[in-house]
Design an enzyme around this catalytic site. Structure first.
Site, PDB file in Angstrom:
ATOM      1  N   VAL A  52     -16.856  32.152 -37.793  1.00 45.19           N
ATOM      2  CA  VAL A  52     -16.673  33.566 -38.166  1.00 45.19           C
ATOM      3  C   VAL A  52     -16.013  34.388 -37.053  1.00 45.19           C
ATOM      4  CG1 VAL A  52     -18.496  33.569 -39.908  1.00 45.19           C
ATOM      5  CG2 VAL A  52     -19.044  34.230 -37.542  1.00 45.19           C
ATOM      6  N   ASN A  54     -15.391  40.841 -37.332  1.00 47.77           N
ATOM      7  CA  ASN A  54     -14.981  40.262 -38.626  1.00 47.77           C
ATOM      8  C   ASN A  54     -16.023  40.481 -39.716  1.00 47.77           C
ATOM      9  OD1 ASN A  54     -12.527  39.273 -37.707  1.00 47.77           O
ATOM     10  ND2 ASN A  54     -13.401  37.318 -37.056  1.00 47.77           N
ATOM     11  N   TYR A 114     -24.192  36.173 -23.320  1.00 48.67           N
ATOM     12  CA  TYR A 114     -24.982  36.430 -24.536  1.00 48.67           C
ATOM     13  C   TYR A 114     -25.408  37.894 -24.581  1.00 48.67           C
ATOM     14  CZ  TYR A 114     -28.712  35.629 -28.032  1.00 48.67           C
ATOM     15  OH  TYR A 114     -29.526  35.657 -29.152  1.00 48.67           O
ATOM     16  N   LYS A 149     -17.438  46.131 -44.787  1.00 51.06           N
ATOM     17  CA  LYS A 149     -16.745  47.387 -45.114  1.00 51.06           C
ATOM     18  C   LYS A 149     -15.862  47.194 -46.344  1.00 51.06           C
ATOM     19  CE  LYS A 149     -13.344  50.472 -42.974  1.00 51.06           C
ATOM     20  NZ  LYS A 149     -12.042  49.807 -43.190  1.00 51.06           N
TER      21      LYS A 149
END
Ligand code: UDP
Length: 318
Positions: free
Chosen positions: A63, A106, A152, A112
């Site tokens: 992703v 993304n 992270y 959206k």
């Protein structure tokens, strides 16, 4: 439930530890679920039981690259994809940064476009090595941006920032859950986190590797409790971050002793160097979750740990 009235959810990281439990919960709630995972830390074994389930679909995809779901009408996008154990993000620093930054961008864009609600899996790591204890949501944290955990921590801090920007600027319906240490079945035995590490060592009679002097604390939440809180948050209309975790705090040394007691192993404790920037304390203040979601953990430590030990015992056999 008629196909049309079923809510449709995307879960990124859907083949991971938390993602796969979330998929199960959403299916049980009557959702149609699309899990997306590139399987760098997740495994199809976590979703193998869903083969043939007509309301479930799996897409192998990273992703951090554009997500293309042209024909789908979506109601919820849960962004749960990320390496999440300190060892994983040390080995995969750039994929960790990318999935927290580009992956969040993304998935927000997807939400959206589809006018879906967006739920971000954030983390107690946004508090870093905290100078306030327990941690409340209004604490801004103490993070080393250039340390090994920074990949992270900062990716998740960026993820929170861009999520709030989409909420404020694009009026997207967004939620942010700050997840504290969670354990249960489907953790990877060798993911390096303390729960699978100690249980695996105890079951094979090896010494339990306590890092530092073991005086650092963590507070462990059983996975079903956490998923319950995430589902409640997703269904709420609350947009500020919410801590979810179990406030029962213990030192890592105490945790090792508990694992030795409950498994009945003859393993001893062996001390190893403390990793860089390892937080000294961690305990969620869950007043907000209690107030806003009416949520608190229910599964006691002993019960949760026994279920997890049973899971690892079975996976060591196979
Ligand atoms: N830890 C340990 N032995 C291990 C693995 C971890 O003593 O084999 C310690 C680690 O240093 C940390 C705590 O256990 O203080 C929790 O580590 P974990 O990797 O589970 O996640 P963290 O809470 O640090 O993100």
């Amino acid at each position: 439930m008629a196909a049309r009235s079923r809510p449709v959810s995307v879960v990124t990281g859907g083949a991971g530890f938390l993602g796969s439990h979330l998929v199960d919960r959403l299916l049980a709630e009557g959702h149609r679920v699309i899990a997306i995972d590139n399987l760098i830390t997740g495994t199809t074994g976590n979703i193998g039981h869903l083969a043939g389930e007509e309301n479930f679909r799996f897409i192998k995809h990273n992703v951090s690259n554009f997500i293309f779901l042209p024909k789908e009408k979506l109601d919820y996008v849960f962004h749960f994809a990320s390496p999440a154990s300190p060892i994983d993000y040390l080995e995969l620093p750039i994929p960790t940064l990318k999935v927290g930054a580009l992956g969040t961008h993304n998935t927000l864009g997807l939400a959206k476009d589809k006018e879906a609600s967006f739920i971000l899996a954030s983390t107690s790591e946004v508090y870093g090595d905290p100078l306030e204890h327990p941690q409340k949501e209004d604490y801004w944290g103490n993070v080393n941006p250039i340390g090994p955990r920074g990949v992270y921590d900062e990716a998740k801090r960026f993820a929170e920032a861009i999520t709030m920007a989409y909420h404020r600027y694009h009026r997207l319906d967004t939620k942010i859950v700050r997840i504290f240490n969670t354990y249960g079945p489907r953790m990877r035995l060798r993911d390096g986190r303390v729960v699978p590490a100690f249980i695996g060592q105890a079951l094979s009679g090896e010494p339990l590797t306590v890092f530092g002097d073991g005086s650092q604390t963590r507070s462990f939440c059983y996975v079903s409790d956490l998923i319950d809180g995430i589902f409640k948050l997703a269904m709420s209309s609350f947009h500020e971050p919410v801590n979810l975790g179990n406030p029962r705090e213990m030192t890592i040394k105490q945790f090792a002793e508990e694992i030795i007691r409950i498994t009945g192993t003859k393993s001893t404790i062996e001390y190893k160097p403390l990793p860089v920037d390892d937080p000294k304390v961690r305990q969620p203040d869950i007043s907000r979750a209690k107030e806003v979601l009416g949520w608190e953990p229910r599964v006691g430590f002993e019960k949760g740990i026994k279920a997890t030990i049973d899971y690892f015992r079975d996976s060591l056999k196979s």
